[in-house]
Design a protein around this motif. Sequence first.
Motif, mmCIF file in Angstrom:
data_model
loop_
_atom_site.group_PDB
_atom_site.id
_atom_site.type_symbol
_atom_site.label_atom_id
_atom_site.label_comp_id
_atom_site.label_asym_id
_atom_site.label_seq_id
_atom_site.Cartn_x
_atom_site.Cartn_y
_atom_site.Cartn_z
ATOM 1 N N ARG A 70 38.021 33.449 31.659
ATOM 2 C CA ARG A 70 39.329 33.591 31.023
ATOM 3 C C ARG A 70 39.402 34.893 30.229
ATOM 4 N N THR A 71 38.261 35.315 29.717
ATOM 5 C CA THR A 71 38.223 36.565 28.945
ATOM 6 C C THR A 71 37.087 37.442 29.451
ATOM 7 N N LEU A 72 37.243 38.741 29.290
ATOM 8 C CA LEU A 72 36.250 39.723 29.702
ATOM 9 C C LEU A 72 35.925 40.600 28.500
ATOM 10 N N ALA A 73 34.665 40.644 28.126
ATOM 11 C CA ALA A 73 34.245 41.451 26.984
ATOM 12 C C ALA A 73 33.933 42.871 27.437
ATOM 13 N N GLY A 79 38.253 43.488 24.442
ATOM 14 C CA GLY A 79 38.185 42.588 25.579
ATOM 15 C C GLY A 79 39.538 42.391 26.225
ATOM 16 N N ILE A 80 39.550 41.587 27.266
ATOM 17 C CA ILE A 80 40.759 41.320 28.047
ATOM 18 C C ILE A 80 40.841 39.827 28.302
ATOM 19 N N SER A 81 42.006 39.266 28.095
ATOM 20 C CA SER A 81 42.247 37.853 28.376
ATOM 21 C C SER A 81 43.160 37.749 29.588
ATOM 22 N N THR A 82 42.831 36.835 30.495
ATOM 23 C CA THR A 82 43.596 36.731 31.738
ATOM 24 C C THR A 82 44.062 35.299 31.977
ATOM 25 N N LEU A 83 45.139 35.175 32.721
ATOM 26 C CA LEU A 83 45.576 33.886 33.244
ATOM 27 C C LEU A 83 45.040 33.746 34.664
ATOM 28 N N PRO A 84 44.853 32.524 35.153
ATOM 29 C CA PRO A 84 44.283 32.320 36.500
ATOM 30 C C PRO A 84 45.032 33.072 37.597
ATOM 31 N N ARG A 85 46.356 33.161 37.481
ATOM 32 C CA ARG A 85 47.112 33.821 38.557
ATOM 33 C C ARG A 85 46.935 35.342 38.577
ATOM 34 N N ALA A 86 46.243 35.903 37.564
ATOM 35 C CA ALA A 86 45.964 37.341 37.575
ATOM 36 C C ALA A 86 44.904 37.687 38.619
ATOM 37 N N TRP A 87 44.115 36.696 39.026
ATOM 38 C CA TRP A 87 43.033 36.908 39.989
ATOM 39 C C TRP A 87 43.542 36.663 41.404
ATOM 40 N N VAL A 88 43.134 37.552 42.311
ATOM 41 C CA VAL A 88 43.561 37.439 43.710
ATOM 42 C C VAL A 88 42.326 37.310 44.595
ATOM 43 N N SER A 89 42.557 36.908 45.838
ATOM 44 C CA SER A 89 41.441 36.656 46.746
ATOM 45 C C SER A 89 40.747 37.960 47.144
ATOM 46 N N LEU A 135 32.273 46.727 31.324
ATOM 47 C CA LEU A 135 32.216 45.366 30.814
ATOM 48 C C LEU A 135 30.822 45.043 30.274
ATOM 49 N N ALA A 136 30.776 44.129 29.324
ATOM 50 C CA ALA A 136 29.504 43.642 28.780
ATOM 51 C C ALA A 136 28.965 42.578 29.720
ATOM 52 N N THR A 137 28.316 43.014 30.776
ATOM 53 C CA THR A 137 27.804 42.114 31.799
ATOM 54 C C THR A 137 26.511 42.681 32.372
ATOM 55 N N PRO A 138 25.581 41.817 32.792
ATOM 56 C CA PRO A 138 24.376 42.317 33.466
ATOM 57 C C PRO A 138 24.619 42.722 34.914
#
Length: 250
Positions: free
Chosen positions: A47-50, A79-89, A119-122
């Motif tokens: 839901r959120t991306l740091a 960070g960024i907060s998203t709704l589910p419909r923001a994601w596409v296939s 992004l703060a991700t491995p």
Amino acid sequence: MNGALLVVGLLAAATDGIQVVGHTATRQQDVLHWETRIVVDPRGVPRTLALHQPLPTNVTLVAQPDVTLVHNGLGDVVGISTLPRAWVSHPRGYVQLVLRSQERIPDGEGHLRLHPPLLATPAVQRVVIDGTAGLVFTPDPELGIERKIGSYASVALDRSERHHADALLGNRRARFTHQPLYLRVDDVLARHGLSGTLSSQAGRRGTAIAFAGSLFVGLLALLGAAYRRWRNDAEVARAEKIIRGEFEGL
């Protein structure tokens, strides 16, 4: 709950499920236009991306539906907060989110610090400067990013991880024209930022010509010194021959 604790809560575990992140920039005068593609497992869509670091003031995220910015108590974007419909296939069965941002940079070439929204991700993140105009970004040595054939990569990344990133982000053949960077965010990157030198093909050609010119001048100087020494040796030998002839005639 205060603002700082709220931000921490929102961004906790926000990187779960991220497979790869790609940042591609095209330059228009003093602006880099970044497109960031985030590919995640559909079973763990965050839901959120740091962000790895707060965005500086010279970077602006382009507003888009179903995506909102997360700020800390100082007003910085963290960070960024998203709704589910923001994601596409995604073609390989994943889902993806595309963000766009603009970064103002000094006009021309030289040393600078790039600010894609890392992004703060491995997960592996690929950074590409569109090289169709001859632009190349060379990272600073202290970042621990090594030169590979047609690309740069963090020391800890192996070939399979780079190929996996290419497979999910596409455009593998661009490696030899755009020289992408493959990296993981770490403490070194946090201290130095993504610093390096931005140069153009014309600039590199000019540097190469200048180097070749100085090398040619140096070679001429060496040849001149060698000729003068040879000439002096020849004159000495001639003088010795004349003296020997005079002595033999006595």
